[in-house]
Design an enzyme around this catalytic site. Sequence first.
Site, PDB file in Angstrom:
ATOM      1  N   LYS A   1      35.349  51.983  20.800  1.00 35.95           N
ATOM      2  CA  LYS A   1      33.954  51.561  20.638  1.00 35.95           C
ATOM      3  C   LYS A   1      33.134  52.689  19.988  1.00 35.95           C
ATOM      4  O   LYS A   1      32.636  52.526  18.892  1.00 35.95           O
ATOM      5  CB  LYS A   1      33.348  51.148  21.981  1.00 35.95           C
ATOM      6  CG  LYS A   1      33.988  49.883  22.532  1.00 35.95           C
ATOM      7  CD  LYS A   1      34.338  50.058  23.966  1.00 35.95           C
ATOM      8  CE  LYS A   1      35.238  49.027  24.599  1.00 35.95           C
ATOM      9  NZ  LYS A   1      35.550  47.805  23.966  1.00 35.95           N
TER      10      LYS A   1
ATOM     11  N   ASP B   1      34.341  54.883  34.242  1.00 29.68           N
ATOM     12  CA  ASP B   1      34.829  54.236  33.020  1.00 29.68           C
ATOM     13  C   ASP B   1      33.652  54.203  32.052  1.00 29.68           C
ATOM     14  O   ASP B   1      32.713  53.426  32.213  1.00 29.68           O
ATOM     15  CB  ASP B   1      35.290  52.818  33.361  1.00 29.68           C
ATOM     16  CG  ASP B   1      35.688  52.023  32.110  1.00 29.68           C
ATOM     17  OD1 ASP B   1      35.583  52.565  31.000  1.00 29.68           O
ATOM     18  OD2 ASP B   1      36.104  50.856  32.272  1.00 29.68           O
TER      19      ASP B   1
ATOM     20  N   TRP C   1      34.561  44.665  33.931  1.00 32.24           N
ATOM     21  CA  TRP C   1      35.554  45.747  33.850  1.00 32.24           C
ATOM     22  C   TRP C   1      35.656  46.534  35.150  1.00 32.24           C
ATOM     23  O   TRP C   1      36.748  46.918  35.573  1.00 32.24           O
ATOM     24  CB  TRP C   1      35.266  46.660  32.654  1.00 32.24           C
ATOM     25  CG  TRP C   1      35.500  45.931  31.368  1.00 32.24           C
ATOM     26  CD1 TRP C   1      34.557  45.517  30.463  1.00 32.24           C
ATOM     27  CD2 TRP C   1      36.757  45.461  30.848  1.00 32.24           C
ATOM     28  NE1 TRP C   1      35.151  44.838  29.432  1.00 32.24           N
ATOM     29  CE2 TRP C   1      36.492  44.787  29.632  1.00 32.24           C
ATOM     30  CE3 TRP C   1      38.083  45.538  31.287  1.00 32.24           C
ATOM     31  CZ2 TRP C   1      37.500  44.213  28.859  1.00 32.24           C
ATOM     32  CZ3 TRP C   1      39.088  44.962  30.516  1.00 32.24           C
ATOM     33  CH2 TRP C   1      38.797  44.310  29.313  1.00 32.24           C
TER      34      TRP C   1
HETATM   35  N1  PMP Z   1      36.577  49.202  30.344  1.00 36.02           N
HETATM   36  C1  PMP Z   1      35.581  48.806  29.538  1.00 36.02           C
HETATM   37  C2  PMP Z   1      34.169  49.160  29.911  1.00 36.02           C
HETATM   38  C3  PMP Z   1      35.880  48.076  28.382  1.00 36.02           C
HETATM   39  O1  PMP Z   1      34.894  47.673  27.573  1.00 36.02           O
HETATM   40  C4  PMP Z   1      37.226  47.773  28.074  1.00 36.02           C
HETATM   41  C5  PMP Z   1      37.641  47.003  26.833  1.00 36.02           C
HETATM   42  N2  PMP Z   1      36.782  46.476  26.043  1.00 36.02           N
HETATM   43  C6  PMP Z   1      38.227  48.192  28.951  1.00 36.02           C
HETATM   44  C7  PMP Z   1      37.861  48.918  30.067  1.00 36.02           C
HETATM   45  C8  PMP Z   1      39.664  47.897  28.675  1.00 36.02           C
HETATM   46  O2  PMP Z   1      40.039  48.657  27.595  1.00 36.02           O
HETATM   47  P1  PMP Z   1      41.458  48.587  26.882  1.00 36.02           P
HETATM   48  O3  PMP Z   1      41.518  47.280  26.191  1.00 36.02           O
HETATM   49  O4  PMP Z   1      41.399  49.769  25.962  1.00 36.02           O
HETATM   50  O5  PMP Z   1      42.486  48.719  27.916  1.00 36.02           O
END
Ligand code: PMP
Length: 359
Positions: free
Chosen positions: A194, A170, A102
């Site tokens: 989450k 994040d 991510w």
């Molecule tokens: N950052 C992290 C640490 C994630 O775990 C996720 C999705 N699992 C995201 C960003 C992307 O999130 P979204 O699908 O809500 O855009």
Amino acid sequence: MIDRAFNFYSGPAVLPTPVLVQARDEILSFNGCGTSIMEISHRSDEFIAVLQSAEERLRSLLQVPGSYRVLFLQGGASLQFSMVPMNFLGGGTADYVVTGTWSEKASVLATGFGTINITRSRGYRSSIPDPGELRFTQNARYVHYASNETIDGVEFPYDLDGEGTPVVCDASSNILSRPIDIEKYSLIYAGAQKNIGPSGVTVVIVRDEFLETSRGKQKGVLSYASFADNASMPNTPNTWGIYIIDLVCAWLQEQGGVEGIAKINENKAKLLYAAIDNSDGFYTGTAEPAARSRMNVTFRLPSEELDSNFCRDAAAKGLVGLKGHRSVGGIRASIYNAFPIEGVERLLEHMHDFASKNR
Ligand code: PMP
């Protein structure tokens, strides 16, 4: 009572059962108003009270100082990958610490808005830099990192210190799982699905001073300032999502807040990692011990076939969502705040049984 599975999905993920029960009970008539919260105006007194309560609970759980704004956005954490550089980079330089999938994605999406300097962790996707190891670019607009890598199962055990560089984090997959020092951060964002609530809401906590540096750079729903100036409502927010967030935060307060849940989380993760480490190599953890996530426990069996059979047999016992992310395979047990210790105990039994039958 309906039999609920033990839900290890990484997100959307398990919600506390009492929250779902309350939402069910209130779905036809919220607070006696004769409609669901989903069916009334976001400008109604009822919804404004929910929004304010969700914000107050988040502030109290995370001890957010008055000099920060708590905002509710949409577009997932992914929109933040773009909104952060669009609002704060302005052709300057930003540092991105890349420890997994991510944070890597965030760094890729920031390119084009300025100069992006990337620092990868030593064992990319399996380790975390030691405190003090990182060097930041002079006059960088911000340093971005992901406090927990949901796919790779690596987590910073500390709040990153930007040493004067504004820190953007994040925290999608570990927010509210342990106390953090908010003052170390200029901006924290987290997709709700989450640890906070359902998908479709992103919580943003931003320091006023930092927010002001973005003013005028973007407009409408692409501008943090417009969310701050309009009490998170420059347009129609995800009212249902914010309502569930309020309920989840109330539940968390009953668990002793983030301090209380942190101890429970620590224990759940410890039990699983001990089972991996004591399996005589049948299970192998994918993260270095010092970087192990308390939220997403990632491991492998001796073959992909065994990985797959492990998940199949677990599902037959009511343990669902254990398959690792499609990009990395293996097993991932996501054990967020709402995941009960009983589910961890059931997984330990399954790990023991499966290893003894398949060694
Ligand atoms: N950052 C992290 C640490 C994630 O775990 C996720 C999705 N699992 C995201 C960003 C992307 O999130 P979204 O699908 O809500 O855009």
